[in-house]
Design a protein around this motif. Sequence first.
Motif, PDB file in Angstrom:
ATOM      1  N   THR A 148       0.837  -1.204   0.000  1.00  0.00           N
ATOM      2  CA  THR A 148       0.000   0.000   0.000  1.00  0.00           C
ATOM      3  C   THR A 148       0.871   1.254   0.000  1.00  0.00           C
ATOM      4  O   THR A 148       2.063   1.200   0.279  1.00  0.00           O
ATOM      5  N   CYS A 149       0.238   2.372  -0.293  1.00  0.00           N
ATOM      6  CA  CYS A 149       0.891   3.677  -0.322  1.00  0.00           C
ATOM      7  C   CYS A 149       1.091   4.164   1.120  1.00  0.00           C
ATOM      8  O   CYS A 149       0.155   4.138   1.916  1.00  0.00           O
ATOM      9  N   SER A 150       2.325   4.606   1.426  1.00  0.00           N
ATOM     10  CA  SER A 150       2.601   5.059   2.800  1.00  0.00           C
ATOM     11  C   SER A 150       1.897   6.378   3.113  1.00  0.00           C
ATOM     12  O   SER A 150       1.767   6.756   4.270  1.00  0.00           O
ATOM     13  N   ILE A 151       1.431   7.077   2.087  1.00  0.00           N
ATOM     14  CA  ILE A 151       0.775   8.374   2.313  1.00  0.00           C
ATOM     15  C   ILE A 151      -0.720   8.204   2.605  1.00  0.00           C
ATOM     16  O   ILE A 151      -1.236   8.724   3.583  1.00  0.00           O
ATOM     17  N   CYS A 152      -1.409   7.434   1.757  1.00  0.00           N
ATOM     18  CA  CYS A 152      -2.870   7.367   1.898  1.00  0.00           C
ATOM     19  C   CYS A 152      -3.389   5.993   2.298  1.00  0.00           C
ATOM     20  O   CYS A 152      -4.565   5.846   2.625  1.00  0.00           O
ATOM     21  N   GLY A 153      -2.530   4.982   2.236  1.00  0.00           N
ATOM     22  CA  GLY A 153      -2.955   3.650   2.661  1.00  0.00           C
ATOM     23  C   GLY A 153      -3.682   2.836   1.602  1.00  0.00           C
ATOM     24  O   GLY A 153      -3.997   1.669   1.822  1.00  0.00           O
ATOM     25  N   LYS A 158      -3.727   2.368  -7.224  1.00  0.00           N
ATOM     26  CA  LYS A 158      -5.039   3.019  -7.255  1.00  0.00           C
ATOM     27  C   LYS A 158      -5.063   4.408  -6.626  1.00  0.00           C
ATOM     28  O   LYS A 158      -6.125   4.968  -6.386  1.00  0.00           O
ATOM     29  N   CYS A 159      -3.875   4.975  -6.314  1.00  0.00           N
ATOM     30  CA  CYS A 159      -3.884   6.323  -5.734  1.00  0.00           C
ATOM     31  C   CYS A 159      -3.046   7.265  -6.591  1.00  0.00           C
ATOM     32  O   CYS A 159      -2.352   6.828  -7.506  1.00  0.00           O
ATOM     33  N   GLU A 160      -3.103   8.552  -6.257  1.00  0.00           N
ATOM     34  CA  GLU A 160      -2.435   9.544  -7.126  1.00  0.00           C
ATOM     35  C   GLU A 160      -0.991   9.810  -6.705  1.00  0.00           C
ATOM     36  O   GLU A 160      -0.291  10.583  -7.337  1.00  0.00           O
ATOM     37  N   HIS A 161      -0.529   9.179  -5.623  1.00  0.00           N
ATOM     38  CA  HIS A 161       0.832   9.447  -5.136  1.00  0.00           C
ATOM     39  C   HIS A 161       1.884   8.666  -5.930  1.00  0.00           C
ATOM     40  O   HIS A 161       1.597   7.585  -6.434  1.00  0.00           O
ATOM     41  N   ILE A 162       3.072   9.259  -5.992  1.00  0.00           N
ATOM     42  CA  ILE A 162       4.171   8.639  -6.759  1.00  0.00           C
ATOM     43  C   ILE A 162       5.302   8.290  -5.800  1.00  0.00           C
ATOM     44  O   ILE A 162       5.699   9.128  -4.969  1.00  0.00           O
TER      45      ILE A 162
HETATM   46 ZN   LIG Z   1      -1.408   7.225  -2.002  1.00  0.00          ZN
END
Ligand SMILES: [Zn+2]
Length: 242
Positions: A148-153, A158-162
């Motif tokens: 998962t993304c460490s920023i949004c989980g 599936k998220c906008e973070h890079i």
């Molecule tokens: Zn994210």
Amino acid sequence: MKMDEYINKLIEVINEALKYNHFVRDKTLQEKTVQELESYILAIHQNKFEAEQKGAPDFFLNRFFHFQCVMNSVKSSLNMWIKLKEGKNYDAWCSLQDAIDYIAYSQKVEEQMSGINDLQKFFMDCEKTLFPVFPLYNSSGLLFKGGTCSICGKPLEKCEHIEEYLYNGKICKRINITDVAINHIAMVKEPDDKRCIIQEFQSEDGQMYDYMTMLPTKEKPHDSENKTISGIVYNTHSLDIF
Ligand SMILES: [Zn+2]
């Protein structure tokens, strides 16, 4: 304490710690300085968290991140000297790589304290003068899936973070990885991770030697066709960049 006063205090602590960033400084004093830096890093996390809760803007949170990284960098550098004195050469090499990585992360923030480039050059000089040249490094073609993304989980796909970008004083990383596939192991000049070094090599007579100390390590069956080398192909280090 106002933000500017706080930043000035952090700069003062960093400059004081840098006085111990030489091999000849006393090891106990270096250890004490590492502990002091750790307490400041902990406080930065607390302050960053509280500021985030209050809805502080990106640039404000990134200032905390900058000093979090610089302090971790100096701490890692001090750890390098400590490990060298303990004869733990590989650990010292890894601490130096941590110091270099932290400085690179600190440079993701636009507003930087003065002296960052000098510090970066100092670490590059340490790499060249304290350790032998590693002509090749190990590189394992690891494929990380899931997580998962460490920023949004959310799942990273599936998220906008890079990955490796800085958001609100934190680096985006793939965490909670569920799936790792090894696709190949290669030897390369420019590795992703310089912690993956050759540790031992075999001479003509079959004897294995430590690549750092050049001391003989163990006997290996002599094979005139092939020489054995051993080393690290993956290092599970984690940096304080969240
Ligand atoms: Zn994210």
